[in-house]
Scaffold this active site. Structure first.
Site, PDB file in Angstrom:
ATOM      1  N   ARG A  29       0.843  -1.207   0.000  1.00 56.05           N
ATOM      2  CA  ARG A  29       0.000   0.000   0.000  1.00 56.05           C
ATOM      3  C   ARG A  29       0.873   1.250   0.000  1.00 56.05           C
ATOM      4  O   ARG A  29       1.895   1.304   0.688  1.00 56.05           O
ATOM      5  CB  ARG A  29      -0.936  -0.009   1.214  1.00 56.05           C
ATOM      6  CG  ARG A  29      -1.923  -1.159   1.144  1.00 56.05           C
ATOM      7  CD  ARG A  29      -3.133  -1.002   2.041  1.00 56.05           C
ATOM      8  NE  ARG A  29      -3.890  -2.252   2.015  1.00 56.05           N
ATOM      9  CZ  ARG A  29      -4.795  -2.570   1.081  1.00 56.05           C
ATOM     10  NH1 ARG A  29      -5.071  -1.719   0.106  1.00 56.05           N
ATOM     11  NH2 ARG A  29      -5.419  -3.735   1.122  1.00 56.05           N
ATOM     12  N   ASP A  30       0.447   2.237  -0.806  1.00 57.10           N
ATOM     13  CA  ASP A  30       1.178   3.506  -0.873  1.00 57.10           C
ATOM     14  C   ASP A  30       1.112   4.203   0.484  1.00 57.10           C
ATOM     15  O   ASP A  30       0.067   4.235   1.130  1.00 57.10           O
ATOM     16  CB  ASP A  30       0.580   4.393  -1.980  1.00 57.10           C
ATOM     17  CG  ASP A  30       1.512   5.515  -2.384  1.00 57.10           C
ATOM     18  OD1 ASP A  30       2.015   5.484  -3.520  1.00 57.10           O
ATOM     19  OD2 ASP A  30       1.749   6.420  -1.554  1.00 57.10           O
ATOM     20  N   ASN A  87       4.197   6.497 -13.855  1.00 64.69           N
ATOM     21  CA  ASN A  87       4.914   7.738 -14.114  1.00 64.69           C
ATOM     22  C   ASN A  87       6.323   7.398 -14.586  1.00 64.69           C
ATOM     23  O   ASN A  87       6.957   6.475 -14.059  1.00 64.69           O
ATOM     24  CB  ASN A  87       4.969   8.588 -12.839  1.00 64.69           C
ATOM     25  CG  ASN A  87       3.596   9.098 -12.443  1.00 64.69           C
ATOM     26  OD1 ASN A  87       2.783   9.443 -13.288  1.00 64.69           O
ATOM     27  ND2 ASN A  87       3.327   9.115 -11.141  1.00 64.69           N
ATOM     28  N   VAL A  96      10.091   8.066  -7.290  1.00 68.30           N
ATOM     29  CA  VAL A  96      10.882   6.899  -6.891  1.00 68.30           C
ATOM     30  C   VAL A  96      11.324   6.196  -8.171  1.00 68.30           C
ATOM     31  O   VAL A  96      10.474   5.727  -8.952  1.00 68.30           O
ATOM     32  CB  VAL A  96      10.081   5.939  -5.982  1.00 68.30           C
ATOM     33  CG1 VAL A  96      10.920   4.718  -5.644  1.00 68.30           C
ATOM     34  CG2 VAL A  96       9.628   6.647  -4.707  1.00 68.30           C
ATOM     35  N   HIS A 100       7.231   1.181 -11.015  1.00 67.54           N
ATOM     36  CA  HIS A 100       6.077   0.757 -10.222  1.00 67.54           C
ATOM     37  C   HIS A 100       4.799   1.134 -10.937  1.00 67.54           C
ATOM     38  O   HIS A 100       4.715   2.151 -11.610  1.00 67.54           O
ATOM     39  CB  HIS A 100       6.104   1.389  -8.818  1.00 67.54           C
ATOM     40  CG  HIS A 100       6.316   2.869  -8.815  1.00 67.54           C
ATOM     41  ND1 HIS A 100       7.564   3.433  -8.977  1.00 67.54           N
ATOM     42  CD2 HIS A 100       5.451   3.902  -8.683  1.00 67.54           C
ATOM     43  CE1 HIS A 100       7.448   4.745  -8.942  1.00 67.54           C
ATOM     44  NE2 HIS A 100       6.168   5.062  -8.768  1.00 67.54           N
ATOM     45  N   HIS A 102       0.959   2.073 -10.253  1.00 65.74           N
ATOM     46  CA  HIS A 102      -0.015   2.501  -9.246  1.00 65.74           C
ATOM     47  C   HIS A 102      -1.358   1.863  -9.592  1.00 65.74           C
ATOM     48  O   HIS A 102      -1.839   2.008 -10.722  1.00 65.74           O
ATOM     49  CB  HIS A 102      -0.224   4.016  -9.272  1.00 65.74           C
ATOM     50  CG  HIS A 102       0.955   4.845  -8.860  1.00 65.74           C
ATOM     51  ND1 HIS A 102       1.048   5.448  -7.626  1.00 65.74           N
ATOM     52  CD2 HIS A 102       2.080   5.210  -9.527  1.00 65.74           C
ATOM     53  CE1 HIS A 102       2.171   6.152  -7.553  1.00 65.74           C
ATOM     54  NE2 HIS A 102       2.814   6.020  -8.696  1.00 65.74           N
TER      55      HIS A 102
HETATM   56  P1  5GP Z   1       5.798   8.128  -8.212  1.00 65.06           P
HETATM   57  O1  5GP Z   1       5.536   9.571  -7.874  1.00 65.06           O
HETATM   58  O2  5GP Z   1       7.290   7.847  -8.340  1.00 65.06           O
HETATM   59  O3  5GP Z   1       5.028   7.622  -9.390  1.00 65.06           O
HETATM   60  O4  5GP Z   1       5.245   7.297  -6.992  1.00 65.06           O
HETATM   61  C1  5GP Z   1       5.982   7.024  -5.844  1.00 65.06           C
HETATM   62  C2  5GP Z   1       4.997   6.644  -4.782  1.00 65.06           C
HETATM   63  O5  5GP Z   1       5.710   5.994  -3.754  1.00 65.06           O
HETATM   64  C3  5GP Z   1       4.264   7.842  -4.159  1.00 65.06           C
HETATM   65  O6  5GP Z   1       2.873   7.687  -4.354  1.00 65.06           O
HETATM   66  C4  5GP Z   1       4.674   7.770  -2.680  1.00 65.06           C
HETATM   67  O7  5GP Z   1       3.613   8.097  -1.803  1.00 65.06           O
HETATM   68  C5  5GP Z   1       5.115   6.329  -2.510  1.00 65.06           C
HETATM   69  N1  5GP Z   1       6.136   6.113  -1.507  1.00 65.06           N
HETATM   70  C6  5GP Z   1       7.284   6.824  -1.349  1.00 65.06           C
HETATM   71  N2  5GP Z   1       8.007   6.339  -0.326  1.00 65.06           N
HETATM   72  C7  5GP Z   1       7.290   5.293   0.182  1.00 65.06           C
HETATM   73  C8  5GP Z   1       7.528   4.384   1.265  1.00 65.06           C
HETATM   74  O8  5GP Z   1       8.529   4.433   1.981  1.00 65.06           O
HETATM   75  N3  5GP Z   1       6.577   3.441   1.487  1.00 65.06           N
HETATM   76  C9  5GP Z   1       5.439   3.353   0.707  1.00 65.06           C
HETATM   77  N4  5GP Z   1       4.569   2.386   1.028  1.00 65.06           N
HETATM   78  N5  5GP Z   1       5.202   4.191  -0.312  1.00 65.06           N
HETATM   79  C10 5GP Z   1       6.113   5.147  -0.573  1.00 65.06           C
END
Ligand code: 5GP
Ligand code: ZN
Length: 113
Positions: A29-30, A87, A96, A100, A102
């Site tokens: 989970r995010d 993304n 990140v 991944h 979503h």
């Molecule tokens: P992006 O913006 O790269 O597409 O998505 C990265 C996602 O990773 C974000 O929605 C953010 O909330 C989530 N995220 C970042 N750090 C952590 C973490 O330590 N644990 C979890 N579960 N989610 C994370």
């Protein structure tokens, strides 16, 4: 990748709420959900982004979608519909740099942009 937060989650070095794990994929989970269901589905192998994917990664990336579909059913959002987002690169909002998917659902989504 020793400094990658998702690699640390996959290894269990950082706590996460895991909802699925197999040889190739981990889903959790995010930490900052933007929908009632917000799950991240990530390959266990570190890949920075879709932009550096190679043809050999195709089965792995395909598997992310199969897992997403199964999790959507488990979460009870398959019938209502859900959004899958990848993304790619800084301008897209990728924060990140470990590929991944979503899985977002449980509310009406707005137009993208
Ligand atoms: P992006 O913006 O790269 O597409 O998505 C990265 C996602 O990773 C974000 O929605 C953010 O909330 C989530 N995220 C970042 N750090 C952590 C973490 O330590 N644990 C979890 N579960 N989610 C994370
Ligand atoms: Zn990584």
């Amino acid at each position: 990748m020793s400094d990658c937060i998702f690699c640390k989650i996959i290894k269990g070095d950082i706590p996460s709420t895991n909802v699925y794990k197999d040889e190739h994929v981990t889903a959790f989970r995010d930490i900052n959900p933007v929908a009632p269901t917000h799950i991240l589905i990530v390959p266990n192998k570190h890949i920075d982004s879709v932009d550096v994917m190679i043809v050999d990664d195709e089965p792995l990336i395909g598997h992310l979608f199969t897992v997403a579909k199964e999790l959507a059913a488990k979460e009870g959002i398959a019938e209502g519909g859900y959004r899958l987002v990848v993304n790619t690169g800084a301008e897209s909002g990728q924060t990140v740099f470990h590929v991944h998917l979503h899985l977002l659902g449980g509310r009406q989504m707005r137009a993208m942009g």
